[in-house]
Design a protein around this motif. Structure first.
Motif, PDB file in Angstrom:
ATOM      1  N   UNK A 105      36.480  97.363  97.576  1.00 16.34           N
ATOM      2  CA  UNK A 105      37.352  98.088  98.505  1.00 16.34           C
ATOM      3  C   UNK A 105      36.544  98.796  99.583  1.00 16.34           C
ATOM      4  N   UNK A 106      35.544  99.538  99.175  1.00  7.88           N
ATOM      5  CA  UNK A 106      34.708 100.314 100.079  1.00  7.88           C
ATOM      6  C   UNK A 106      33.988  99.404 101.076  1.00  7.88           C
ATOM      7  N   UNK A 107      33.395  98.344 100.583  1.00  6.05           N
ATOM      8  CA  UNK A 107      32.633  97.431 101.432  1.00  6.05           C
ATOM      9  C   UNK A 107      33.548  96.667 102.385  1.00  6.05           C
ATOM     10  N   UNK A 108      34.718  96.268 101.906  1.00  2.00           N
ATOM     11  CA  UNK A 108      35.669  95.556 102.773  1.00  2.00           C
ATOM     12  C   UNK A 108      36.131  96.440 103.932  1.00  2.00           C
ATOM     13  N   UNK A 109      36.380  97.725 103.644  1.00  2.00           N
ATOM     14  CA  UNK A 109      36.752  98.659 104.708  1.00  2.00           C
ATOM     15  C   UNK A 109      35.667  98.725 105.769  1.00  2.00           C
ATOM     16  N   UNK A 110      34.412  98.770 105.325  1.00  2.00           N
ATOM     17  CA  UNK A 110      33.304  98.843 106.283  1.00  2.00           C
ATOM     18  C   UNK A 110      33.202  97.570 107.103  1.00  2.00           C
ATOM     19  N   UNK A 111      33.417  96.430 106.484  1.00  2.00           N
ATOM     20  CA  UNK A 111      33.379  95.155 107.208  1.00  2.00           C
ATOM     21  C   UNK A 111      34.470  95.096 108.280  1.00  2.00           C
ATOM     22  N   UNK A 112      35.613  95.699 107.980  1.00  3.74           N
ATOM     23  CA  UNK A 112      36.715  95.703 108.942  1.00  3.74           C
ATOM     24  C   UNK A 112      36.419  96.596 110.142  1.00  3.74           C
ATOM     25  N   UNK A 113      35.585  97.614 109.943  1.00  2.00           N
ATOM     26  CA  UNK A 113      35.267  98.567 111.007  1.00  2.00           C
ATOM     27  C   UNK A 113      34.006  98.174 111.762  1.00  2.00           C
TER      28      UNK A 113
ATOM     29  N   UNK B 106      44.387 100.072  96.695  1.00  2.00           N
ATOM     30  CA  UNK B 106      44.027  99.479  95.408  1.00  2.00           C
ATOM     31  C   UNK B 106      45.162  98.605  94.877  1.00  2.00           C
ATOM     32  N   UNK B 107      46.400  99.071  95.048  1.00  2.00           N
ATOM     33  CA  UNK B 107      47.563  98.295  94.603  1.00  2.00           C
ATOM     34  C   UNK B 107      47.593  96.930  95.288  1.00  2.00           C
ATOM     35  N   UNK B 108      47.343  96.914  96.597  1.00  2.00           N
ATOM     36  CA  UNK B 108      47.384  95.645  97.341  1.00  2.00           C
ATOM     37  C   UNK B 108      46.241  94.715  96.944  1.00  2.00           C
ATOM     38  N   UNK B 109      45.084  95.293  96.647  1.00  2.00           N
ATOM     39  CA  UNK B 109      43.958  94.466  96.211  1.00  2.00           C
ATOM     40  C   UNK B 109      44.217  93.886  94.828  1.00  2.00           C
ATOM     41  N   UNK B 110      44.829  94.664  93.967  1.00  2.00           N
ATOM     42  CA  UNK B 110      45.200  94.144  92.641  1.00  2.00           C
ATOM     43  C   UNK B 110      46.188  92.986  92.790  1.00  2.00           C
ATOM     44  N   UNK B 111      47.129  93.132  93.725  1.00  2.00           N
ATOM     45  CA  UNK B 111      48.135  92.091  93.937  1.00  2.00           C
ATOM     46  C   UNK B 111      47.498  90.780  94.392  1.00  2.00           C
ATOM     47  N   UNK B 112      46.316  90.873  94.983  1.00  2.00           N
ATOM     48  CA  UNK B 112      45.599  89.667  95.429  1.00  2.00           C
ATOM     49  C   UNK B 112      44.699  89.105  94.334  1.00  2.00           C
ATOM     50  N   UNK B 113      44.769  89.720  93.154  1.00  2.00           N
ATOM     51  CA  UNK B 113      44.054  89.173  92.006  1.00  2.00           C
ATOM     52  C   UNK B 113      42.722  89.804  91.690  1.00  2.00           C
ATOM     53  N   UNK B 114      42.360  90.876  92.389  1.00  2.00           N
ATOM     54  CA  UNK B 114      41.084  91.535  92.111  1.00  2.00           C
ATOM     55  C   UNK B 114      41.235  92.559  90.995  1.00  2.00           C
ATOM     56  N   UNK B 115      40.222  92.647  90.164  1.00  2.00           N
ATOM     57  CA  UNK B 115      40.245  93.589  89.038  1.00  2.00           C
ATOM     58  C   UNK B 115      39.741  94.962  89.489  1.00  2.00           C
ATOM     59  N   UNK B 116      40.056  95.973  88.695  1.00  2.00           N
ATOM     60  CA  UNK B 116      39.565  97.316  88.995  1.00  2.00           C
ATOM     61  C   UNK B 116      38.041  97.358  88.965  1.00  2.00           C
ATOM     62  N   UNK B 117      37.435  96.546  88.112  1.00  2.00           N
ATOM     63  CA  UNK B 117      35.976  96.506  88.027  1.00  2.00           C
ATOM     64  C   UNK B 117      35.369  95.987  89.326  1.00  2.00           C
TER      65      UNK B 117
END
Length: 280
Positions: A215-223, A195-206
Motif C-alpha cells: 500500500x505504502x509503496x504503491x501510493x509513492x509510485x502514484x505520486x 486497505x479494503x479496496x486492495x483486499x478486494x483485488x486479492x492482496x493479503x494483509x501481509x
C-alpha cells in the motif's frame, strides 16, 4: 550591394527580437508562478491579493524524514504530503499550501527505537512539534487567513495535530474568525478504505502491510516513482522488519496507488468543507 541603412535596420530588428525573447521568458515564468497554490511559489504581494479575493484557507502538509526500507527514499512523506495537499487545494478552490514540515516526532533518539534505528531518520520531541504547529497557525492568522488545516502523512503524530489544533481554537475562541483543523480524515483514508479496496483485488494483509509494504509503496509510485528503487522490487528479494519493511512491496504499482490517492483527496476535501460549513 546592401545599403548601410538596410543593414542598420536589420540589426535593430534583431536586437528588438532578442530583447523581447529575453524579457518575455521571465514575465511568463512570473505569470505561471502567480497562479500556483503553493505559498513558496508566490510573492508576498501575490499571496495578499489571493487572501483578499477569498483564499483564506491554508493547508499545512506534514511529512517526516524516515527510513522506508531499501527500496524507498527517506523523503517519501514530504513529497507525498506536498503533492496531495496541492490536489486538495486545487479541488477546494480557495486554499493555498504552506511549506511541508519535514521534521516530526519519530521516537526516541537515545537509545534509538523504531525508525531511528536506520540511517537518515530525523526525530524531534512532540512538544517541539506541537509548538511549531501552533506558531505556524498564529503566523497565518496574522496574515488574514481564517482556517488552517494540519494534514499529516504519518500516523505517529496524529494526536499531536489534534492537541495543537485544540490549543489554537481555545486561544482564539473569542475572536471567532480563525479556526484550526487537524485533518485526521487525510490519514484515515490511507487505512480502512484503501486497505479494503486492495483486499478486494486479492492482496493479503501481509502484502498490504503497515510501512513500506504494498500500500505504502504503491501510493509513492502514484505520486513520484523516482523515489522508489524499482530494480530492487524487480529482483524479487523479500524484505522484512529487520530491513525496516512491514509488508511486501514487490507487487506495488502506480495504478494501485491511484486508488489511495482518490480516497485521500476525496475524503480530505469533504472533511474540510464540512468543518468550514460548521464553523470549525
Amino acid at each position: 550591394m546592401v545599403s548601410h541603412r538596410n543593414t542598420t535596420s536589420s540589426l535593430l530588428a534583431g536586437f528588438s527580437l532578442f530583447l523581447f525573447l529575453t524579457c518575455a521568458a521571465p514575465a511568463q515564468a512570473a505569470s505561471a508562478a502567480s497562479g500556483s497554490v503553493f505559498l513558496e511559489d508566490l510573492t508576498s504581494f501575490e499571496l495578499r491579493a489571493m487572501v483578499a479575493k477569498g483564499a483564506t484557507t491554508v493547508l499545512v502538509p506534514i511529512g517526516g524524514t524516515e527510513q522506508n526500507g531499501p527500496h524507498m527514499a527517506l523523503g517519501k512523506h514530504n513529497v507525498r504530503a506536498k503533492a496531495l495537499a496541492g490536489q486538495i487545494a486545487q479541488r477546494l478552490g480557495n486554499a493555498v499550501v504552506a511549506p511541508v514540515l519535514g521534521y516530526v516526532p519519530e521516537g526516541s533518539i537515545f537509545p534509538p527505537v523504531a525508525h531511528m534505528r536506520f540511517s537518515g531518520t530525523i526525530s524531534i520531541s512532540e512538544a517541539t512539534f506541537e509548538s511549531i504547529l501552533e506558531s505556524t497557525a498564529r503566523s497565518f492568522k496574522q496574515h488574514g487567513f481564517h482556517h488552517i488545516v494540519f494534514l499529516g502523512d504519518h500516523g505517529g503524530y496524529q494526536k499531536s495535530e489534534v492537541r495543537a489544533a485544540d490549543k489554537i481554537n481555545k486561544e482564539f475562541a473569542k475572536g471567532g474568525d480563525f479556526h484550526a483543523l487537524a485533518l485526521t480524515a487525510y490519514y484515515e483514508a490511507t487505512q480502512a478504505p484503501f486497505i479494503r479496496d486492495l483486499r478486494a483485488k486479492g492482496f493479503s494483509d501481509a502484502e498490504i502491510g503497515t510501512h513500506a509494504g504494498l500500500a505504502d509503496t504503491s501510493l509513492m509510485l502514484a505520486i513520484d516513482k523516482s523515489l522508489v528503487r524499482m530494480d530492487l522490487l524487480a529482483e524479487g528479494a523479500k524484505t522484512g522488519p529487520s530491513d525496516g519493511v512491514y509488508g511486501d512491496p514487490r507487487k506495488s504499482t502506480a495504478e494501485l496507488g491511484q486508488i489511495g490517492v482518490r480516497h485521500i483527496v476525496d475524503q480530505s476535501v469533504q472533511a474540510i468543507q464540512e468543518a468550514i460549513k460548521q464553523g470549525n
